[in-house]
Design a protein around this motif. Structure first.
Motif, short mmCIF file in Angstrom:
data_model
loop_
_atom_site.label_atom_id
_atom_site.label_comp_id
_atom_site.label_asym_id
_atom_site.label_seq_id
_atom_site.Cartn_x
_atom_site.Cartn_y
_atom_site.Cartn_z
N PRO A 61 29.07 20.41 -4.70
CA PRO A 61 27.84 20.12 -5.76
C PRO A 61 26.53 19.82 -4.97
CG PRO A 61 29.80 18.76 -5.96
CD PRO A 61 30.10 19.46 -4.93
N ILE A 62 25.52 20.32 -5.78
CA ILE A 62 24.03 20.35 -5.48
C ILE A 62 23.19 19.68 -6.24
CG2 ILE A 62 24.36 22.44 -3.63
CD1 ILE A 62 23.29 24.22 -6.20
N PHE A 63 23.90 19.19 -7.07
CA PHE A 63 23.03 18.48 -8.23
C PHE A 63 22.37 16.98 -8.13
CE2 PHE A 63 27.02 20.61 -10.10
CZ PHE A 63 26.42 21.75 -10.45
N PRO A 64 21.36 16.76 -8.62
CA PRO A 64 20.64 15.33 -8.39
C PRO A 64 21.87 14.27 -8.17
CG PRO A 64 19.32 16.59 -9.89
CD PRO A 64 20.84 17.35 -9.58
N SER A 65 21.71 13.28 -7.27
CA SER A 65 22.90 12.56 -7.09
C SER A 65 22.38 11.52 -6.19
CB SER A 65 24.11 13.11 -6.55
OG SER A 65 24.97 12.32 -6.07
N PRO A 66 22.92 10.04 -6.45
CA PRO A 66 22.58 9.03 -5.62
C PRO A 66 23.33 9.23 -4.23
CG PRO A 66 23.15 8.24 -7.85
CD PRO A 66 23.54 9.69 -7.83
N MET A 67 24.29 10.17 -4.06
CA MET A 67 24.93 10.43 -3.04
C MET A 67 25.94 9.32 -2.75
SD MET A 67 24.60 13.63 -2.19
CE MET A 67 23.33 14.57 -2.86
N ALA B 242 24.04 12.85 -11.32
CA ALA B 242 23.07 12.22 -12.02
C ALA B 242 22.19 13.06 -13.02
CB ALA B 242 22.04 11.24 -11.33
N ASP B 243 22.50 14.46 -12.80
CA ASP B 243 21.80 15.34 -13.81
C ASP B 243 22.49 16.74 -13.46
OD1 ASP B 243 20.41 17.28 -15.24
OD2 ASP B 243 18.48 16.91 -13.97
N TYR B 244 23.44 17.19 -14.66
CA TYR B 244 23.96 18.21 -14.42
C TYR B 244 23.48 19.71 -14.44
CZ TYR B 244 28.32 15.70 -14.92
OH TYR B 244 29.54 14.68 -14.70
N CYS B 245 22.07 19.60 -14.83
CA CYS B 245 21.19 20.79 -14.91
C CYS B 245 20.20 20.73 -14.05
CB CYS B 245 20.98 20.88 -16.52
SG CYS B 245 22.24 21.09 -17.56
N GLY B 246 20.18 20.25 -12.83
CA GLY B 246 19.26 20.28 -11.88
C GLY B 246 19.77 20.42 -10.47
N ILE B 247 18.81 20.43 -9.59
CA ILE B 247 18.91 20.59 -8.14
C ILE B 247 18.63 19.30 -7.46
CG2 ILE B 247 18.90 21.88 -5.98
CD1 ILE B 247 20.33 23.23 -7.97
N ASP B 248 19.68 18.74 -6.62
CA ASP B 248 19.01 17.43 -5.82
C ASP B 248 18.00 17.98 -4.82
OD1 ASP B 248 19.24 15.51 -3.47
OD2 ASP B 248 20.10 14.45 -5.20
N PRO B 249 16.70 17.15 -4.73
CA PRO B 249 15.85 17.57 -3.81
C PRO B 249 16.05 17.60 -2.17
CG PRO B 249 14.94 15.58 -5.27
CD PRO B 249 16.38 15.96 -5.45
N ARG B 250 17.04 16.89 -1.84
CA ARG B 250 17.65 17.23 -0.53
C ARG B 250 18.11 18.66 -0.34
NH1 ARG B 250 19.91 12.79 -2.85
NH2 ARG B 250 19.69 10.75 -1.90
#
Length: 521
Positions: free
Chosen positions: A51-57, A65-73
């Motif tokens: 997974p590469i989606f936005p997440s608090p990890m 936290a968002d299934y249609c985005g990319i985590d800034p990390r």
């Protein structure tokens, strides 16, 4: 025409640990793009990215936290589009990790769901009143230990989480939630993604009445608390098959042989149901048997034969030696037998999935207590359940931090990274990497290995032998699963690959020897 996912090989990238491009010690999308040529040279056909989606990890991306985005990390959507284009330019397919069983507790859906009992999204998650004793609604246990129910003081109910409390389970019985998640698949398919690995597919539906799970009479504390009960009512419910069939129909509506791979840890007879009961479901229900199997020829022969016999009509097999959750093959069987295991993985009938680093023989890395990241290890320390040891950075060369990052790696490198790295093994004809390349090249060159038929051969001692054929082409694979010489008459023909190199000895397989032989007509 044979779909690419039948003849091809898949490579799993754990993105935090593959290649860092910006010096923060965490791998990212631009890093993956910079290393695509390694995958082309290796000879794989598809890249599956965890997974590469936005997440608090809280669980390193498996809390979305968002299934249609990319985590800034990891980068941006533009970075993802560039990676996808670069992969396609090189003839590589790209698969994403879909996490449909649960979201992050920080997802806007869950924030709305827990805001009040009458919020429109309340039923998008699983809420229950306390049990008769005022405690959790039933005895279900989280896979990470402890009750699978978390109390919400504000609304006076419990919500269900099969994993961390920061990962509330979605309610797939709600039609609005179901539509929203199916739209997620369409979003990524529309962008050009070639398929998905579906996380914990068998968890997605729970028994509607939430009865207690039966106690496990064989439970021992060292197994992990999740095994205190059998997950009879919290997993593998009949309704999940209709959901999988709908996902398949979406995938099939797109051109280019899009593929769905299901993560399913179930006995073989139940695993087979996920090929499809009343309608096609996932193309490849992951077959994890080699991960847990005793490394003995007769046991493996029985396992392989039973799996082949259980496949439904049209069902295509697949094989896995390891992944981001389980100990690496080099740790389980040792370095010499890891070479034999590679030959097994890449010559059995079916689609192989390679875990990053296995191609250079990476083993589990001991993680100092002050460097532990994995929430599973932190929740149940000392049981050996932590996954950090198999998620350490990829060593690319002998420069600082193995060429993975210019910063501080998020997890420590293995102690042998200065010699066990891609650059060093690439120029060593006797290396594990060169063996992987040779075997993957043979899969492309010989249809018998890629898509041909299969049968087990009689063998003595700790030798596993089988034949692959297509048309007039016949190939014999013989694997010595022990360190001692074993009797086996290698058929006359051309030795296409050997784990040890050199010429085989007449009537004998050397210790730790595996051979692939193109037999003479």
């Amino acid at each position: 025409m044979t779909p690419w996912w039948q003849s091809g090989a898949i490579y799993q990238v754990y993105p935090r640990s593959f290649q860092d491009s910006d010096g923060d010690g965490i791998g990212d999308l631009n890093g993956i793009a910079a290393r695509l040529d390694h995958l082309v040279a290796l000879g794989v056909d598809a890249v599956w990215i965890s997974p590469i989606f936005p997440s608090p990890m809280a669980d390193f991306g498996y809390d979305v936290a968002d299934y249609c985005g990319i985590d800034p990390r990891f980068g941006t959507l533009a970075d993802f589009d560039a990676l996808l284009a670069a992969a396609h330019e090189r003839g590589l397919k790209l698969l994403l990790d879909f996490v449909p069983n649960h979201s992050s507790s920080e997802h806007p859906w869950f924030r709305q769901s827990r805001s009040s009992r009458d919020n429109p999204k309340r039923d998008w998650y699983i809420w229950r009143d306390p049990g008769p004793d005022g405690g959790p609604p039933n005895n279900w246990i989280s896979d990470f230990g402890g009750s699978a129910w978390a109390w919400d003081e504000a609304t006076g109910q419990y919500y269900y989480h099969a994993f961390l409390k920061e990962q509330p389970d979605l309610n797939w019985r709600n039609p609005d939630l179901r539509r929203a998640m199916m739209d997620v698949l369409r979003f990524w398919f529309d962008r050009g993604v070639d398929g998905f690995r579906i996380d914990v597919l068998w968890h997605m539906v729970k028994h509607a009445d939430f009865p207690d799970n039966p106690a496990n009479p064989d439970y021992r504390p060292e197994m992990g608390e999740m095994h205190a009960v059998h997950q009879l009512h919290s997993t593998d419910q009949p309704e999940v098959h209709g959901i999988a069939a709908e996902m398949r129909s979406i995938a099939d509506s797109y051109p280019g042989d899009r593929v769905l791979i299901g993560e399913i840890y179930l006995p073989v007879e139940r695993l087979m149901h996920y090929y499809g009961l009343d309608a096609p479901e996932v193309h490849l229900p992951f077959n994890f048997q080699l991960i847990d199997a005793p490394w003995q020829a007769r046991r493996l022969a029985r396992l392989i034969g039973d799996y082949e016999a259980a496949l439904p009509p049209g069902g295509w097999p697949n094989w896995v030696l390891g992944n981001h959750d389980r100990p690496r093959i080099a740790t389980r069987v040792g370095e010499a037998q890891a070479r034999v295991a590679a030959m097994l993985l890449l010559t059995l009938r079916g689609t192989p999935t390679i875990y990053y680093g296995d191609e250079i023989g990476l083993a589990d890395v001991a993680i100092p207590a002050d460097r532990v990241q994995d929430p599973r290890e932190l929740r149940e320390p000392g049981l050996g359940l932590g996954r950090d040891p198999v998620r350490t950075p990829m060593p690319w060369n002998d420069s600082e931090n193995a060429g993975f990052t210019t910063g501080e790696p998020w997890l420590p490198l293995g102690p042998d990274w200065r010699t066990r790295n891609v650059a060093a093994q690439g120029v060593d004809d006797a290396s594990v990497l060169v063996l992987y390349k040779r075997l993957l090249h043979l899969r492309r060159k010989h249809a018998a290995l890629a898509t041909g038929d299969f049968r087990l051969l009689e063998a003595e001692g700790d030798v596993l032998a089988y034949e692959r054929w297509q048309g007039d082409e016949r190939i014999v694979v013989a694997l010595n699963l022990s360190a001692e010489p074993q009797p086996f008459v290698i058929p006359e023909g051309e030795v296409l690959a050997s784990t040890l190199g050199g010429e085989p000895q007449p009537g004998t397989l050397r210790g730790d020897e595996g051979v692939v032989v193109l037999t003479r007509p």
